[in-house]
Design an enzyme around this catalytic site. Structure first.
Site, PDB file in Angstrom:
ATOM      1  N   ASP A  65       0.829  -1.194   0.000  1.00 51.02           N
ATOM      2  CA  ASP A  65       0.000   0.000   0.000  1.00 51.02           C
ATOM      3  C   ASP A  65       0.869   1.252   0.000  1.00 51.02           C
ATOM      4  OD1 ASP A  65      -2.584   1.141   0.153  1.00 51.02           O
ATOM      5  OD2 ASP A  65      -2.162   1.693   2.222  1.00 51.02           O
ATOM      6  N   THR A  98      -3.259   5.590  -4.198  1.00 52.96           N
ATOM      7  CA  THR A  98      -2.173   6.357  -3.582  1.00 52.96           C
ATOM      8  C   THR A  98      -0.861   6.179  -4.343  1.00 52.96           C
ATOM      9  OG1 THR A  98      -1.738   4.565  -2.011  1.00 52.96           O
ATOM     10  CG2 THR A  98      -3.202   6.302  -1.291  1.00 52.96           C
ATOM     11  N   THR A  99      -0.577   4.929  -4.735  1.00 51.49           N
ATOM     12  CA  THR A  99       0.678   4.692  -5.442  1.00 51.49           C
ATOM     13  C   THR A  99       0.676   5.430  -6.779  1.00 51.49           C
ATOM     14  OG1 THR A  99       0.614   2.496  -4.471  1.00 51.49           O
ATOM     15  CG2 THR A  99       2.277   2.879  -6.139  1.00 51.49           C
ATOM     16  N   ASP A 390      -8.973   0.232   1.290  1.00 51.05           N
ATOM     17  CA  ASP A 390      -9.003   0.763  -0.078  1.00 51.05           C
ATOM     18  C   ASP A 390     -10.323   0.385  -0.739  1.00 51.05           C
ATOM     19  OD1 ASP A 390      -6.432   1.455   0.496  1.00 51.05           O
ATOM     20  OD2 ASP A 390      -5.515   0.488  -1.242  1.00 51.05           O
TER      21      ASP A 390
HETATM   22  P1  ADP Z   1      -2.777   2.335  -6.201  1.00 50.14           P
HETATM   23  O1  ADP Z   1      -2.234   2.589  -4.845  1.00 50.14           O
HETATM   24  O2  ADP Z   1      -2.448   3.425  -7.149  1.00 50.14           O
HETATM   25  O3  ADP Z   1      -4.204   1.945  -6.205  1.00 50.14           O
HETATM   26  P2  ADP Z   1      -2.302  -0.380  -6.990  1.00 50.14           P
HETATM   27  O4  ADP Z   1      -1.116  -1.204  -6.670  1.00 50.14           O
HETATM   28  O5  ADP Z   1      -3.586  -0.726  -6.337  1.00 50.14           O
HETATM   29  O6  ADP Z   1      -1.916   1.099  -6.735  1.00 50.14           O
HETATM   30  O7  ADP Z   1      -2.488  -0.440  -8.561  1.00 50.14           O
HETATM   31  C1  ADP Z   1      -3.532   0.227  -9.211  1.00 50.14           C
HETATM   32  C2  ADP Z   1      -3.406   0.048 -10.694  1.00 50.14           C
HETATM   33  O8  ADP Z   1      -3.525  -1.327 -11.054  1.00 50.14           O
HETATM   34  C3  ADP Z   1      -4.527   0.765 -11.422  1.00 50.14           C
HETATM   35  O9  ADP Z   1      -3.998   1.440 -12.527  1.00 50.14           O
HETATM   36  C4  ADP Z   1      -5.447  -0.358 -11.837  1.00 50.14           C
HETATM   37  O10 ADP Z   1      -6.197  -0.046 -12.998  1.00 50.14           O
HETATM   38  C5  ADP Z   1      -4.476  -1.457 -12.088  1.00 50.14           C
HETATM   39  N1  ADP Z   1      -5.106  -2.786 -12.042  1.00 50.14           N
HETATM   40  C6  ADP Z   1      -5.844  -3.336 -11.067  1.00 50.14           C
HETATM   41  N2  ADP Z   1      -6.259  -4.570 -11.391  1.00 50.14           N
HETATM   42  C7  ADP Z   1      -5.750  -4.824 -12.622  1.00 50.14           C
HETATM   43  C8  ADP Z   1      -5.793  -5.947 -13.529  1.00 50.14           C
HETATM   44  N3  ADP Z   1      -6.449  -7.053 -13.206  1.00 50.14           N
HETATM   45  N4  ADP Z   1      -5.125  -5.828 -14.684  1.00 50.14           N
HETATM   46  C9  ADP Z   1      -4.462  -4.718 -14.991  1.00 50.14           C
HETATM   47  N5  ADP Z   1      -4.371  -3.642 -14.199  1.00 50.14           N
HETATM   48  C10 ADP Z   1      -5.010  -3.688 -13.036  1.00 50.14           C
HETATM   49 MG    MG Z   2      -5.109   0.285  -5.403  1.00 46.71          MG
END
Ligand code: ADP
Ligand code: MG
Length: 562
Positions: A65, A98-99, A390
């Site tokens: 996270d 957040t990331t 989240d």
């Molecule tokens: P954040 O803290 O930004 O939410 P995450 O590690 O949760 O970071 O990653 C979010 C990103 O991953 C988003 O751009 C989301 O669209 C993408 N994402 C989530 N699930 C999938 C998936 N199954 N395939 C491709 N991208 C995905």
């Molecule tokens: Mg996320």
């Protein structure tokens, strides 16, 4: 520091203070901001890695996270902290993204650095970034998908997307169902206060055994063992008072001169307690939660009437109980009326994870719910809780706004494409800033690809060509590497996650860019980024200056320490 003014030096700053100006200040701040982004980069997306953070007393947190990583890292640099604030704002406003927000602000700084080297003024840059961000918001609103906020199945997909890549992923079917049910139960005319969803962590058992209690769990036991373990058809009283006789009365008013008098006094006290309990019994209460203490004698009378009583209930729990059972908290027990009581089909003391707690369940309209999260170890449960946070956030935001976007880098690719078109209409040097902003956004699909072990150039080319052909929802499937329709795939996120991320990332980046003078009262030299697991050495961000598709070398940073 001193400046010459005629013959006499004019002392403006104290000896201890440090000042960095002009290009040095700019590049120091940009480097710090980029380093923060670099630190979380490898965690993005479903295939992102986790980080293990160890604090000075040896406590370990394993997480994916973004905001948690940045909070746990001991970041002191003022500009770096502005980027950390981006993550915190994102966390508070929407809970997810957040990331991404941090990566985008780091990339905005990196692109800016190149333009600054080409002698584009920071103010022009900031202006261009802001215009681009405004335009980006409009484009996002334009491509957003309207959804029916009653559509439980769709909401579950949104809940699941927010969990991907986190410890909760394996159990995401079970958990997303629980998350959506929790948010729907506490929703009040489309407004959701996630404070009414309490998350209880239990170590032991599998994540799949997590459950939702539509009611309240109070982390207390009944005050006396002579009271019933469980009460059905409970009439619940909430007391803001204590079931005790005020002690001050003893100190000030009673002057005991002979044993009879003492006995008389004790009888009188006993009688007062009995009257208190009678007041509860008379209105029909058979469960009572008390804010203060409960005297032994009162416990005795309560038990005699078969009333289950809990003492020292927190005020948070009292308000949750009030919402869930419909009871009105009463400050003086003597004033209680039948109307003040709430109702629950079942109140019982039960064991969860070796801990006894009071469950208040089977309420007519559970406006307050408890999610019991289970997991094999403490670290697992903690990380599942962050994923759930989240997930609760995105479902709340979707219920409130009813608008979503496909994930997997789809909106960023679409934005980049449309912003490049828009840039032509801007003209002048700001055009370069708008173009840089467009390039910046592709850092999201690029990083998703990198983290999934894919060739990011191939992925980007594929994404661009599909978007060029009008496939607005085309995103990168991080599992297969294919570019597919993310809406069909069920990878969807609330619109607000993206708009908020862009807004705060742009604000932080432009604020940092406009600084050309850093005056610190103390020593800034020690204010480097100080992460516990490796840290960045020197100017982070890998080779700069590559432009366009560049920056792929940026896998260094903390990633190497994993
Ligand atoms: P954040 O803290 O930004 O939410 P995450 O590690 O949760 O970071 O990653 C979010 C990103 O991953 C988003 O751009 C989301 O669209 C993408 N994402 C989530 N699930 C999938 C998936 N199954 N395939 C491709 N991208 C995905
Ligand atoms: Mg996320």
């Amino acid at each position: 520091m001193a400046q010459q003014m005629g013959n006499q030096p004019l002392i403006v700053l104290s000896d201890d203070s440090q000042r960095t100006s002009g290009k040095d200040a700019q590049s120091m701040n940009i480097t710090a901001g980029k380093a923060v982004a670099e630190a979380v980069r490898t965690t993005l997306g479903p295939k992102g890695m986790d980080k293990m953070l160890v604090d000075s007393s040896g406590n370990v947190v394993v997480t994916n996270d973004g905001v948690t990583i940045l909070k746990e890292m001991d970041i002191e640099h003022p500009a770096a902290n502005m980027i950390v604030e981006v993550a915190e704002t994102q966390e508070n406003e929407v809970g997810d993204g957040t990331t991404s927000a941090v990566i985008v602000s780091g990339e905005l700084l990196k692109e800016a650095e190149e333009l600054l080297e080409q002698d584009i003024h920071a103010t022009t840059l900031a202006q261009g970034y802001r215009e681009a961000s405004q335009q980006a918001r409009e484009i996002l609103e334009d491509i957003a998908i309207d959804i029916d906020s009653e559509d439980t199945e769709y909401l579950e997909k949104i809940a699941a997307t927010a969990m991907t890549g986190k410890g909760a992923e394996n159990a995401k079917d079970v958990l997303s169902e629980l998350v959506v049910r929790a948010v729907q139960s506490v929703a009040d005319d489309g407004v959701v206060d996630t404070d009414n969803i309490k998350v209880e962590k239990v170590t032991g058992g599998a994540i799949e055994n997590s459950e939702l209690v539509e009611g309240v769990i109070v982390d207390k036991e009944r005050v006396s063992e002579n009271m019933p373990f469980a009460v059905e058809d409970a009439n619940v009283a909430l007391l803001g008072d204590a079931l005790e006789v005020q002690e001050t009365e003893i100190d000030t008013e009673v002057n005991v001169t002979d044993p009879d008098q003492l006995q008389e006094f004790l009888d009188q006290e006993e009688q007062q307690l009995e009257e208190m309990v009678d007041a509860l019994h008379d209105v029909g209460a058979n469960v009572v939660f008390v804010d203060g203490g409960i005297d032994d004698m009162a416990q005795h009378y309560l038990a005699q009437h078969g009333i289950l009583a809990v003492r020292r209930t927190s005020s948070d729990d009292i308000s949750r109980l009030a919402r869930a059972t419909g009871a009105t908290p009463v400050s003086n027990v003597k004033d209680i009326e039948a109307d003040d009581l709430g109702h629950a089909g079942n109140v019982a003391q039960k064991d969860i994870g070796g801990d006894e707690r009071i469950f208040v369940e089977d309420v007519a309209d559970a406006k307050s719910v408890t999610l019991i999260l289970r997991g094999g170890t403490e670290h697992v449960v903690d990380e599942v809780e962050r994923a759930i946070d989240d997930s609760l956030g995105v479902v709340r935001v979707t219920l409130e706004d009813g608008q979503v976007l496909p994930g997997g880098g789809a909106p960023e690719t679409e934005l980049a494409m449309r912003l490049r078109d828009y840039a032509d209409s801007v003209g002048g040097r700001e055009q370069l800033a708008v173009e840089a902003f467009a390039d910046t956004l592709e850092v999201i699909p690029r990083t998703l690809a990198e983290n999934a072990g894919l060739d990011s150039i191939d992925s980007l080319v594929d994404l661009r060509s599909q978007h060029d052909g009008g496939a607005t929802a085309a995103g990168l499937d991080a599992y297969t590497g294919e570019v597919i329709d993310m809406d069909d795939e069920g990878v969807v996120e609330p619109l607000r996650v993206k708009t908020q991320a862009l807004e705060s990332a742009t604000e932080a980046a432009t604020m940092i860019l406009r600084i050309d003078d850093v005056i610190a009262a103390g020593d800034l030299a020690g204010g480097q980024i100080d992460s516990d697991s490796g840290g960045d050495d020197g100017p982070a961000g890998g080779p700069g200056g590559a432009g366009g598709m560049g920056g792929m070398g940026g896998m260094g940073g903390m990633g190497g320490a994993m």
